[in-house]
Structures are given as C-alpha cells and as structure tokens.
Design an enzyme around this catalytic site. Sequence first.
Site, PDB file in Angstrom:
ATOM      1  N   ASP A 213       0.854  -1.199   0.000  1.00 20.60           N
ATOM      2  CA  ASP A 213       0.000   0.000   0.000  1.00 20.60           C
ATOM      3  C   ASP A 213       0.883   1.240   0.000  1.00 20.60           C
ATOM      4  OD1 ASP A 213       0.323   1.034   2.994  1.00 20.60           O
ATOM      5  OD2 ASP A 213       0.182  -1.147   3.045  1.00 20.60           O
ATOM      6  N   ASP A 215       0.741   3.568   2.398  1.00 22.38           N
ATOM      7  CA  ASP A 215       0.532   4.144   3.721  1.00 22.38           C
ATOM      8  C   ASP A 215      -0.691   5.065   3.605  1.00 22.38           C
ATOM      9  OD1 ASP A 215       1.600   3.942   6.394  1.00 22.38           O
ATOM     10  OD2 ASP A 215       2.139   6.048   6.249  1.00 22.38           O
TER      11      ASP A 215
END
Length: 293
Positions: A213, A215
């Site tokens: 991802d 973050d």
Amino acid sequence: MSVSSSKPIIGVIGGSGVYGLDALEDKHWRTIESPFGQPSDDLLFGTLDGVQMVFLPRHGRGHRIPPAEVNYRANIDALKRAGVTEIISVSACGSFEKELAPGTFVIIDQFIDRTIDRKKSFFGTGLVAHISMANPVCSRLGDKLEDAARQVGISVHRGGTYLAMEGPQFSSLAESELYRSWGCQVIGMTNMPEAKLAREAEMCYATVAMVTDYDCWHPDHDAVEVLTIIEVLMKNGEKARSLIETVVPVLKGRATACSAGCHHALDNALITAPEARDPVLMKKLAAVAGRVL
C-alpha cells in the site's frame, strides 16, 4: 564448526502472506527451545536444490502474534541453534514513494528504528557488547536477491530506508508525512529489532520488503485497510516464494565466511572484561556469541 568452514544453511523468516515454503523437500517441523523464551512457532526444516533450509513464520502459523509481541530474540536464537548462517527476511510494508507501487519488492539497505517496547539486544548487565549497525544488512545477500528478482520478473528496487514503527495501528497522516520528509522509502512493523539481533548473532541478514500500500500520505489512494492489504499480500506471497526458490541455489556456492563481514561482526564488540562476565548470561549466549566467548 566455524561458519567459514561450513556449508550455508539458509533461514527464511516469513512475514505477512508467507507462512510456508511449498518447494521444500524432506519437510518436517521441529521445536527448538531458546533460553530467551518461546519462538513464534516451530521451525520448518527441509532442503531446496540440495541446500539445507529452515523456515520460521514470524507471526506464527495462522498469524497469531502481533508485531510488538513477537519474541525476536527467541526467533533469532532458535535459528542460530538450528545452524542457520544467512537469513532472508520477508515482510510486508507501506510505500512512501509513488514509484514504489503495491507489488514492488524493495531490497532494503538501511533502517530507522522507531519501535519503543521491544528487547533489542541479547547482551546486557554482566556482558556488554556494542555492535556496529552502520551497514545493517548483508550486501552480498542483497546482490543475489536483486539478481534473482529480476530473473523471475519481479518489480524490484535496490536500496532504501525502512522505517520500523511500533504498531499495531497504521500511521497517522502527520506521521506518514514526517517519515517521508526524513527520506524513508517504506514503513513496516517487524524488521526491528530483528536486523539488530541477527547482526549480534553474526548471521547474514537481508530484507525483502514487499509493498502492499501507499501508507496514508497518497492523496489519490484510500487510507490503509486490512482487506486491501490482504489481497496484495496473497499476490506478493506467491512472488516471494518464487524469489526464494530462485535465489537459494545461487547461495550454496559460498566457500568461506561472508565477504561482507557478517560472520565476524562480534570480533571487536565485547567490552566487559573476561573476569567480570556473568556466567549465567554467558550460558544463555552460547549459541549467539559462542564463537567469541
């Protein structure tokens, strides 16, 4: 037998999404006891292309243990007692750079440790040691992992700083922006103090950080959610197993101690005078520091 005169035994610490190695032959799980407490799980022993291997699921099978409660000292000590000489650490991470998209593997070369509630050394009162962490990972292992990743078509980035946070919560937006301003590339919860302990145990250590991802800093992406991460984890896990199957046969060729110096990291680290050393602690350190004790 010294490391320099023995064949490599490759240890793999599997992070989120990597809970086993299907390609191992002659597989069997074995309990390894450690004076530092309970490791995350039994260790899986086997061979791959004639190379002895040991696998440890960092969070335990079924992902039972959160990052802050992993007994990192017991894990590294158990791997050392199992004969492991080099460790490939596989872990999930968030990305701080647009170019490091989910699915990218980052071969880490530096860490910033922001964990606050973990035992970070095997040494202590009665036997003090100060070990260099200037170069916290094994460049030789990193080279082999990068080559293997490119060989199997994995999107890989060589080099980067891993920010180790305490967790288990993900970052706030303010924290995410702060760590980006520090020049960090990825963020995770598990590689510290693991890397420090592997260095104290004189084992080669390399991190394969698998991006799941962005973050929470990226304006065009949602905040980090577990379900989204799990979907990427499953894909990353397949690629990680392929990477390990490719790199291990290359690693069996080491005939001497690591050229990067990992297997002699304690040569100038002990500072306590021999007559002042605690025999109880020395006994606990028999596997980790037996070469210099």
